[in-house]
Design a protein around this motif. Structure first.
Motif, short mmCIF file in Angstrom:
data_model
loop_
_atom_site.label_atom_id
_atom_site.label_comp_id
_atom_site.label_asym_id
_atom_site.label_seq_id
_atom_site.Cartn_x
_atom_site.Cartn_y
_atom_site.Cartn_z
N ILE A 7 0.85 -1.20 0.00
CA ILE A 7 0.00 0.00 0.00
C ILE A 7 0.88 1.25 0.00
O ILE A 7 0.63 2.19 -0.74
N ALA A 8 1.92 1.24 0.84
CA ALA A 8 2.79 2.42 0.94
C ALA A 8 3.43 2.74 -0.41
O ALA A 8 3.57 3.90 -0.77
N ALA A 9 3.82 1.72 -1.14
CA ALA A 9 4.45 1.93 -2.44
C ALA A 9 3.48 2.52 -3.45
O ALA A 9 3.86 3.32 -4.30
N LEU A 94 -6.46 -5.05 6.82
CA LEU A 94 -5.56 -4.12 7.51
C LEU A 94 -5.76 -2.69 7.04
O LEU A 94 -5.71 -1.76 7.83
N ARG A 95 -5.95 -2.55 5.74
CA ARG A 95 -5.99 -1.21 5.16
C ARG A 95 -6.77 -1.26 3.86
O ARG A 95 -6.68 -2.23 3.11
N PHE A 96 -7.49 -0.18 3.58
CA PHE A 96 -8.22 -0.06 2.32
C PHE A 96 -8.03 1.37 1.82
O PHE A 96 -8.27 2.33 2.55
N VAL A 97 -7.57 1.50 0.58
CA VAL A 97 -7.33 2.80 -0.05
C VAL A 97 -8.09 2.82 -1.36
O VAL A 97 -8.03 1.85 -2.13
N ALA A 98 -8.81 3.89 -1.62
CA ALA A 98 -9.55 4.03 -2.88
C ALA A 98 -9.41 5.46 -3.38
O ALA A 98 -9.74 6.40 -2.66
#
Length: 166
Positions: A7-9, A94-98
């Protein structure tokens, strides 16, 4: 390697693409994907999320375009097979990005392999959403675990039947 590297990348790229427009259905589909991931991490099985043709791939093999019906007919038995492959499996979002045209779900999974080896790993599923439907999915997972599971599935009659169905 730091936790959450996938995710960070990708996060800087996601943030640069800008917000989706309200009328393209992005937010609604992303919300459905997030809800599905919170309930049962993996590939959501809700057919209404997908375009007629979806390109699906993962980091241990090439992506290929196929009908959403064919994709889901294969993924269902594969997810069931994975439940037999890993005992005591636990998964959590853990994490969700949209943002823009992409949604990413990062999950943590733990369990025990058939050889009694315990493991904890992270996976990420990247969803490309166009015109209110998922048109591409890419699964990133531990390649060693992925290869072990592929070998296991080659002996799973339900998976092989789904793969051989026309």
């Amino acid at each position: 390697m730091k936790a959450g590297w996938m995710i960070a990348a990708l996060a800087p790229t996601l943030m640069q693409t800008g917000p989706a427009t309200a009328d393209d259905g992005f937010a609604a589909v992303a919300a459905k994907i997030r809800a599905a991931e919170e309930q049962a991490p993996g590939i959501p099985m809700d057919r209404s999320l997908y375009a007629d043709t979806v390109t699906y791939g993962h980091n241990i093999g090439p992506a290929r375009a196929q009908s959403a019906d064919t994709l889901l007919a294969h993924i269902g038995p594969e997810q069931e097979s994975f439940s037999r492959f890993v005992t005591g499996r636990k998964m959590r979002l853990l994490r969700f990005v949209a943002s823009g045209d992409t949604a990413v779900a990062e999950n943590e999974m733990s369990g025990t392999l058939p050889d009694k080896t315990s493991f904890v790993t992270r996976t990420a599923v990247f969803f490309t959403i166009e015109n209110g439907r998922v048109t591409r999915m890419e699964l990133w997972a531990d390649p060693i675990l992925g290869r072990k599971f592929e070998a296991y599935m080659e002996r799973d009659p339900a998976v092989m039947a789904a793969r051989n169905a026309k």
